[in-house]
Design a protein around this motif. Structure first.
Motif: not given
Ligand SMILES: [Zn+2]
Length: 263
Positions: A239-263
């Motif tokens: 549950a503690r790990a899940l709270r951190t996952i709920k607050d996490d915006k960085d993984s998605r942002r970095l994933q999108d950033e990565f794919f914008s570079k992959v093309g």
């Protein structure tokens, strides 16, 4: 909130309450020694998710057991899926979960034979652009307030041993056949490939080499109290790990950033 219990009308509100988190209870159907049911991991995964979602609301996907268990296919009742299908089915399942608005997919693994699979699956999320993130929480087993750490009596314990037997005694006692527990050391590793393991060399047949009857450990010291303490401890850590996952915006942002570079 179990996915299958919700009405279609209730679903969008559940997604909001869950902050877009779906728990995927990851297990398998396999032999667990002489005394535990084939669905042991499924029951454990289900119970763990139920307790975690009580602490941190989430939508719980139905039991998911189409995973990696090739190493037990020589034993009756085991249900193995071919490797390519495991991956493509899981990809499809994640896409469908995300299409329903649950864009944080959290795999709660209850089967040791999936340890390689889940990390590989997380890694191949980078194969193509997607609008969701797959998370694999694996918090340390021993935590500060751990009630379970000191109580285990056995040293060798990997499958249907003291821990899993305790867990089942806590949640499905009627399915545990204590009278079938062997006392001849059947759960001790046979060491048939010890020379390779000692040098740090991995081979897929290692588990069969050590535990051909799918029993690792000794279930005799198991108690329901130990199992209950384990569930309390583990669900708090998750549950503690899940709270951190709920607050996490960085993984998605970095994933999108990565794919914008992959093309
Ligand atoms: Zn198990």
């Amino acid at each position: 909130m179990r996915w299958e219990d919700l009405t279609g009308d209730q679903f969008p509100e559940a997604v909001k309450q869950a902050e877009s988190v779906c728990l995927l209870p990851f297990s398998c159907i396999e032999r667990h020694g002489h005394h535990l049911p084939l669905g042991t991991d499924m029951f454990i995964g289900r119970e763990l998710c139920r307790r975690v979602a009580e602490l941190e609301p989430a939508v719980i996907f139905p039991d998911y057991f189409f995973t990696q268990i090739l190493e037990a296919r020589h034993t009756p009742g085991t249900f193995g899926i071919q490797p390519e299908l495991i991956i493509s089915l899981l990809e499809n399942v994640c896409r469908e979960i995300a299409r329903n608005g649950l864009t944080k997919i959290v795999i709660i693994n209850a089967h040791g034979g999936n340890d390689h699979l889940i990390n590989y699956f997380a890694q191949i999320q980078l194969a193509s652009r997607r609008d969701y993130v797959v998370y694999i929480p694996q918090p340390a087993y021993v935590t500060e307030e751990s009630a379970t750490a000191a109580q285990w009596e056995t040293v060798v314990d990997g499958h249907a041993g003291e821990r899993e037997t305790s867990m089942l005694l806590a949640i499905r006692p009627a399915l545990v056949k204590l009278e079938s527990l062997p006392s001849d050391g059947e759960g001790m590793p046979l060491g048939r490939l010890k020379q390779l393991g000692d040098q740090g060399t991995y081979v897929g047949i290692w588990w069969y080499a050590d535990h051909p009857t799918h029993y690792c450990g000794d279930g005799r010291p198991a108690t329901a109290e130990k199992g209950e303490a384990w569930f309390v401890d583990r669900s708090r850590a998750l549950a503690r790990a899940l709270r951190t996952i709920k607050d996490d915006k960085d993984s998605r942002r970095l994933q999108d950033e990565f794919f914008s570079k992959v093309g």
